[in-house]
Scaffold this active site. Structure first.
Site, PDB file in Angstrom:
ATOM      1  N   ASP A  77      -1.374  -0.890   6.016  1.00 33.42           N
ATOM      2  CA  ASP A  77      -1.617  -0.402   7.379  1.00 33.42           C
ATOM      3  C   ASP A  77      -3.047   0.028   7.620  1.00 33.42           C
ATOM      4  OD1 ASP A  77      -1.724   1.955   5.890  1.00 33.42           O
ATOM      5  OD2 ASP A  77      -0.896   3.145   7.533  1.00 33.42           O
ATOM      6  N   ASP A 102       0.859  -1.169   0.000  1.00 28.53           N
ATOM      7  CA  ASP A 102       0.000   0.000   0.000  1.00 28.53           C
ATOM      8  C   ASP A 102       0.908   1.235   0.000  1.00 28.53           C
ATOM      9  OD1 ASP A 102      -2.358   1.582   0.333  1.00 28.53           O
ATOM     10  OD2 ASP A 102      -1.852   1.773   2.461  1.00 28.53           O
ATOM     11  N   ASP A 107      -6.842  -2.434   3.663  1.00 29.24           N
ATOM     12  CA  ASP A 107      -5.864  -3.459   3.305  1.00 29.24           C
ATOM     13  C   ASP A 107      -6.210  -4.820   3.903  1.00 29.24           C
ATOM     14  OD1 ASP A 107      -4.194  -1.569   1.968  1.00 29.24           O
ATOM     15  OD2 ASP A 107      -3.433  -0.915   3.915  1.00 29.24           O
TER      16      ASP A 107
END
Length: 794
Positions: A679, A480, A683
């Site tokens: 995080d 990410d 996700d």
């Protein structure tokens, strides 16, 4: 609402349904419970309640409380429209064999593993963990005095001499019997099941070894005359091995309790996701009443009010009001999204600064949050535990051991010296004792426990064994952007001034107008002004324009700050700044326009800075042979700008949580082993679906719970440490399994009596038990070597 309650003593609290489909009063002296439809006798003092000047009567306090919490839901008849659904909480499945599904907890008939809830989380306590913990304490409580009795003489503690050998043997029998016949009962059930279904596994070996050691000892205790004299000790007693049976049971329970505790924590990710949705929603009835209703009673079409700071209860459409909504649970991006009439909002997102009236469109299992929960649950169930490796070895080791014991018995019975039958029994029992892999229960947990401690020292937290096994095989890393590659906290990167004004003066104007805002971009501007020590004036006539920006009067000047649409609304031309604005955006920055007295004064650029260690971490990952893919909810231009700086192999921009999971599935279909680093809440599905999820410890709790590996410092270089730890641990586990089986396998021929023609004696079951214990010592010693493994790059 006009609610009042008549208190009364209720004769029963349950709700035994004698269903009626209508509400209100029935025959004289009777009424119909509006919640369950049961007939209520008004003469027996049942609970009642007044709503809208009408009396309602209930069969029990439970129905009364349900009605009181949401009267309109029942009075309107909507409760009858809610279809009853079969709760998946009652269904359990095996993580290794998903075709096994049953109601209630239990063990898999194929592999013997404890079944897990299909939903991924159960409201009930883990009965197996409670039961196994109790049995562990009983086993350990018997194992300790047994070891003192048997090993004491070797340590200079002559307990057996004090109480007498025969008394000691009887005491061993008393201590061991409840452990074998009660505590080990689940092991025997699994072992019998493995034989019945012919799915031979470690439970088969444990059952045979424990049974052989215990039954042999019972016969030796009460029928010692059946054994040859040369097996007796100097005192004339036949050696017994109750401690071997009990220690085997205790060691296996240690491994099982550790495994159950670790697996129970996998449901924490789903609990954290469910906690994102509020438990109630503020319903607006057609009559205009407002009250907090239970979330499960909200139906499609209901009108709801969401106040500042509250979570959006369900997926809806805004029908009144405007606000900014924090959608980071979906996008991972810290910048709230402006919402106005006609826009959609997602359940679980957070309303920031305005009041919204919304109309529910998707409720229950249809919401985006529910779909994310289902994806996480499904991905977690699809994993195969590393303990399966032990069962694979056991699948051929078990029949080999049993065959060796049978062959030893037959050979000694046919050609052995007198008493041939006794020699045959002794050799067969010795084979089963020496082959019972008590270390098998410790092989994986010991390595995992040691590796977990070593990883924690290096800032790498390991959730379970499977994460380590899979991490060693990863060839692709999906990352990410926000909070993983970047800091996740926007900062001011520059001010481009148009005209003669001073930069600090313009920054002070921008900070003054944004001083009261909680918007991350506003916080970045205010923080920059504070760092420069600027004095901020008071903003008068402040006005926020939804989706565009803000305006106010500062020091007698009209100041406006926002996007291009804000400037257009103020009739301010930004054409001269287009080239510079595009250049800033190409650098991965967000651009805001600042106008003073209806003249463009400056461009203010804000960006989420890349972490200092990210570039070197990406380079090191490439050196390690990993392909790096960035998947982000951010826009294409910003994402590509970041990717080019970091030399990332591939970019997927503007992706949703489902898109990220689909990317992981796509890579799996292409044959890749995937690690996902992120995080945010968005996700979580991808973290759960990946071969191994890597969460930044600075991120959302949901991300941490969904991942198998957590990097405490949020530093991507931790991925390399995790990989080195995974390689070392997997190698250590395989070595442990080799010790667990190897020592015993080497001892089988000796236990069967191949040395009898040379030595003239059979292998004593005591030596067989010592060899069996040696494998446990080897496993523990080898696992402890992981404490010294080097996780720094050479």
């Amino acid at each position: 609402m006009n609610n009042s309650t008549t208190e009364s003593k209720s004769g029963h609290e349950g709700c035994h349904h004698d269903h009626e489909s209508h509400q209100g009063s029935g025959s004289e002296g009777m009424a119909i419970d509006p919640v369950c439809g049961m007939k209520v006798d008004l003469s027996v003092g049942k609970p009642s309640l007044v709503y809208k000047d009408k009396d309602y009567h209930f069969c029990s306090r439970k129905c009364h409380d349900k009605f009181e919490a949401d009267p309109w839901f029942y009075v309107s008849g909507n409760s009858a429209k809610v279809a009853k659904k079969t709760s998946s909480d009652a269904l359990y499945t095996c993580p290794m064999h998903p075709e096994i599904v049953q109601e209630g907890p239990g063990s898999c008939p194929i592999c013997g593993m404890a079944l897990e809830p299909v939903s991924g989380v159960s409201n009930e306590p883990n009965h197996e963990l409670v039961d196994f913990t109790r049995r562990l304490w009983v086993s350990a409580g018997a194992a300790i005095p047994l070891l003192i009795l048997t090993m004491g003489p070797m340590l200079g503690l002559p307990f057996r001499q004090w109480i007498g050998e025969q008394t000691a043997i009887y005491l061993e029998f008393i201590l061991a019997t409840p452990v074998v016949l009660w505590a080990a009962l689940p092991f025997f059930q699994r072992g019998i099941n493995s034989v019945r279904t012919w799915n031979l596994n470690m439970w088969t070996l444990i059952m045979l070894g424990v049974a052989a050691a215990y039954l042999y000892s019972v016969v030796a205790t009460f029928l010692p005359g059946l054994f040859p004299a040369d097996l007796a000790s100097k005192e004339g007693h036949i050696p017994v091995y109750y401690e071997a049976a009990v220690v085997i049971i205790a060691l296996v329970f240690v491994g099982q309790v550790l495994e159950l505790r670790a697996r129970e924590r996998t449901g924490d990710a789903i609990r954290a996701l469910l906690d994102l949705a509020p438990k109630t929603a503020r319903r607006i009835t057609p009559e205009g009443d407002e009250y907090e209703a239970p979330l499960e009673n909200i139906m499609e079409g209901d009108r709801l009010r969401v106040r500042p700071g509250e979570s959006v209860p369900v997926d809806s459409i805004v029908i009144e009001g405007g606000s900014s909504v924090d959608e980071s649970m979906l996008t991972g991006e810290p910048v709230p999204v402006e919402k106005s009439e006609g826009d959609s909002v997602t359940g679980g997102t957070i309303n920031k600064n305005g009041t919204l009236v919304i109309e529910a469109r998707k409720v229950g299992d249809e919401t985006m949050l529910a779909q994310i929960v289902n994806m996480v649950s499904s991905a977690q169930r699809s994993r195969a535990p590393i303990q399966g490796l032990a069962d694979k070895v056991a699948s051929w080791f078990v029949p080999t051991v049993v065959a060796a014991a049978v062959i030893a018995f037959v050979v000694w019975f046919l050609v052995g010296p007198d008493p041939a039958f006794v020699f045959a029994i002794v050799s067969a029992v010795s084979v089963l004792i020496i082959a019972c892999p008590c270390a098998l229960g410790l092989a994986t947990p010991m390595s995992i426990m040691t590796a977990t401690g070593r990883g924690a020292q290096a800032g790498v937290l390991i959730k379970d064994a499977e994460a380590l096994e899979r991490m060693a095989k990863v060839d692709t890393l999906v990352v990410d952007k926000t909070g993983t590659l970047t800091e996740g906290r926007p900062t001011l990167t520059g001010i481009v001034v148009f005209g003669d004004a001073q930069e600090d003066a313009l920054l002070a104007f921008a900070a003054a107008i944004e001083k009261g805002s909680e918007h991350p971009l506003a916080e970045a501007i205010v923080a920059a002004a504070e760092e420069r020590g600027l004095t901020l004036s008071t903003a008068n006539n402040f006005e926020s324009v939804t989706g565009k920006g803000v305006r106010a009067s500062i020091e007698g000047k009209k100041v406006a700050l926002g996007n291009a649409a804000m400037m257009e609304a103020e009739a301010i031309s930004v054409a001269d700044a287009d080239e510079e604005a595009d250049a800033q955006r190409s650098g991965g920055k967000t651009v805001m326009y600042l106008a003073v007295d209806r003249t463009l004064a400056a461009l203010i650029a804000v960006a989420d800075p890349i972490k200092q260690t990210t570039a070197s971490a990406i380079a090191a990952l490439h050196e390690a042979g990993l392909r790096v893919i960035m998947a982000t909810g951010d826009n294409e231009r910003t994402a590509r700008a970041v990717a080019e700086k970091l030399h990332i192999d591939e970019v997927r921009a503007g992706v949703s949580p489902e898109d990220k999971k689909n990317l992981v599935d796509e890579l799996h279909r292409a044959g890749h082993k995937v690690a996902m680093a992120g995080d945010g809440v968005n996700d979580a599905p991808a973290l759960a679906a990946a071969d191994v999820g890597v969460a930044m410890g600075t991120g959302a709790d949901v991300a941490v719970e969904s991942a198998g590996v957590t990097l405490v410092k949020g530093d991507l270089t931790g991925v390399l440490r995790a990989r080195l730890l995974a390689l070392a641990t997997l190698r250590n586990i395989k070595q442990n399994l080799l010790f667990a089986f190897g020592y015993n396998a080497l001892g089988i021929p000796i236990a069967a009596g191949v040395l009898y023609p040379i030595t003239g004696t059979l292998l004593s079951p005591m030596i067989a038990a010592a060899a069996m214990s040696l494998s446990s010592v080897s496993v523990i010693t080898n696992a402890l070597r992981l404490r010294r493994v080097n996780l720094d790059r050479a």
